[in-house]
Design an enzyme around this catalytic site. Structure first.
Site, PDB file in Angstrom:
ATOM      1  N   LYS A 125      35.245 -47.216 -10.308  1.00  0.00           N
ATOM      2  CA  LYS A 125      34.130 -48.148 -10.537  1.00  0.00           C
ATOM      3  C   LYS A 125      32.840 -47.455 -10.162  1.00  0.00           C
ATOM      4  CE  LYS A 125      33.657 -52.484 -11.877  1.00  0.00           C
ATOM      5  NZ  LYS A 125      34.647 -53.260 -12.626  1.00  0.00           N
TER       6      LYS A 125
HETATM    7  N1  GLU Z   1      34.417 -53.749 -16.317  1.00  0.00           N
HETATM    8  C1  GLU Z   1      35.646 -54.197 -16.900  1.00  0.00           C
HETATM    9  C2  GLU Z   1      36.647 -54.573 -15.816  1.00  0.00           C
HETATM   10  O1  GLU Z   1      36.277 -54.860 -14.697  1.00  0.00           O
HETATM   11  C3  GLU Z   1      36.197 -53.209 -17.910  1.00  0.00           C
HETATM   12  C4  GLU Z   1      36.541 -51.849 -17.386  1.00  0.00           C
HETATM   13  C5  GLU Z   1      36.920 -50.851 -18.461  1.00  0.00           C
HETATM   14  O2  GLU Z   1      37.062 -51.217 -19.594  1.00  0.00           O
HETATM   15  O3  GLU Z   1      37.085 -49.683 -18.093  1.00  0.00           O
HETATM   16  O4  GLU Z   1      37.813 -54.682 -16.064  1.00  0.00           O
END
Ligand code: GLU
Length: 435
Positions: A125
């Site tokens: 993240k």
């Molecule tokens: N931000 C989204 C999540 O928390 C998508 C993450 C992604 O597609 O890599 O799942």
């Protein structure tokens, strides 16, 4: 020959009351659930120690020329929690609440999420402390490009693949892709997902998280023997996830009786016209002033008498303080970490069926995976193919988690963590520790 990695058993203690004192630390909230699942799995103590820590954490300072000529310096993070199952995957958020503990928790959740739906990805993240609503497009672009450049040593289609998250979108992903590509001297579409279609984005990606929420809500209703038609739903958060989930549930015959965003909410027992609300937000940026019902606060929305509550905004909104007042039969966690660990026990006691975040909102990363596969193959699928494959993965994962919950007589959250942790642990055992 490699010897089996099995260290002497140590005691993995169940979360105690003290852990719950800091109800608002998302990493602690993640750890409480992790510990419980690890205990039930009788997790190898060595693996337990490995999985309690992020693999890599990077903090960067991001100088940006502002439009008024000043230089501002922003702080950003990228955390790779675990990459044993494949490239680190996870979004980038731009928000004033971003901090390292939150990014660590979100990176861990991505690890478990990808494992629950069995994608060949690890978890990561990123985040930048900023308020994008106060930045011009130019400032936002410069911020995004410099942040990308500062974390570029981590990024790559085989190493770490970002995506949109809170307050980031296709346009931001296009800048990430371009910045990385300029550094590498070739166009690298697969370095980021959630891109505009014209740059190799996938059909259906934008709606994928909300669509996944709709699918698991439908499965949960089936589980409780309730028809979708006429089901009442309250949705907290009217961004990409909340608005899409509301629209698709409405299309399935559910009645959306309350919606909200950071400006507040509206309640209408007859049902809110979701399309009108989406159109209103497109024109006015938020729900402030939307006349589709009576005004309510975000807190009031959570405790409404509805069949389904869909928190699709931020972390820590369902706490030990308001959990006793919740009336929903099903909670479908569209957001990451909307429920604190202390609230879990209360929801259990009340018999509320919770579809946990790492399952409920996995539709987004699932279609991110499809996007990455399409970019690498250079061959693009129709929206129908994307949606059919998403449906398959979401329903199968729901069934897997439900079966494990039954088998171990635990709730869906604990079962989802157990499934994810056992998959990650298996890979660690097979790979061993490089020394
Ligand atoms: N931000 C989204 C999540 O928390 C998508 C993450 C992604 O597609 O890599 O799942």
């Amino acid at each position: 020959m490699a010897t089996e990695l099995r260290l002497p058993t140590t005691n993995i203690v169940l979360p105690d009351k003290d852990r719950f004192l800091d109800e608002h630390n998302p990493f602690e909230a993640m750890m409480s659930r992790f510990d419980r699942a690890a205990e039930l799995l009788d997790l190898d103590p060595g693996i337990y120690k490995i999985l309690r820590n992020p693999e890599k954490q990077l903090t960067v300072s991001i100088p940006v020329h502002m439009d008024n000529g000043d230089v501002e310096v922003f702080t950003g993070y990228r955390v790779q929690y675990n990459t044993s199952r494949g490239p680190a995957k996870g979004g980038i958020r731009f928000d004033m609440q971003v901090n390292l503990e939150e990014v660590k928790a979100l990176a861990a959740w991505m690890t478990w999420k990808c494992a629950v739906v069995n994608l060949p990805f690890g978890g990561a993240k990123g985040g930048v402390i900023c308020d994008p609503s106060n930045l011009s497009v130019g400032e936002l672009e410069r911020l995004t490009r410099r942040y990308t450049s500062n974390i570029i040593s981590l990024l790559g289609p085989d190493t770490d693949v970002p995506a949109p998250d809170v307050n980031t979108n296709e346009r931001v992903m296009a800048w990430v892709m371009d910045t990385y590509s300029m550094h590498m001297r070739h166009t690298a579409s697969a370095v980021v997902t959630g891109k505009p279609l014209e740059l190799g984005g996938s059909a259906g990606r934008k709606e994928a998280t909300g669509r996944g929420c709709m699918i698991v809500t439908r499965e949960a209703l089936k589980e409780l023997g309730m028809p979708v038609r006429g089901t009442t739903v309250a949705v907290q958060g009217f961004g990409n996830v909340g608005s899409t989930a509301a629209m698709l549930l409405e299309r399935e015959g559910a009645r959306i009786t309350a919606i909200s965003d950071r400006t507040g909410g509206v309640h209408n027992p007859q049902g809110i016209d979701v399309t009108a609300a989406i159109e209103y937000v497109r024109r006015n940026r938020d729900l402030d002033g939307f006349a589709g019902g009576d005004p309510i606060t975000n807190d009031e929305l959570l405790t409404l008498s509805v069949d389904v509550l869909l928190p699709a905004a931020m972390e820590n909104v369902i706490t030990s303080r308001n959990a006793p007042k919740l009336q929903a039969k099903i909670i479908c966690e569209g957001a990451n970490g909307p429920t604190t660990a202390a609230a879990d026990a209360i929801l259990d006691e009340k018999g509320i069926f919770v579809v946990p975040d790492i399952l409920a909102n996995a539709g987004g990363v699932t279609v991110s995976y499809f996007e990455w596969v399409q970019n690498r193959g250079g061959y693009y699928w129709t929206e129908e193919t994307v949606n059919t494959r998403l449906e398959e993965i979401m329903t199968r994962s729901f069934t897997d988690v439900r079966a494990l919950a039954r088998q171990h007589k635990v709730n869906m959250r604990t079962a989802a963590y157990m499934l994810a942790i056992s998959r990650v642990s298996t890979v660690h055992k097979l790979r061993g520790i490089y020394a």
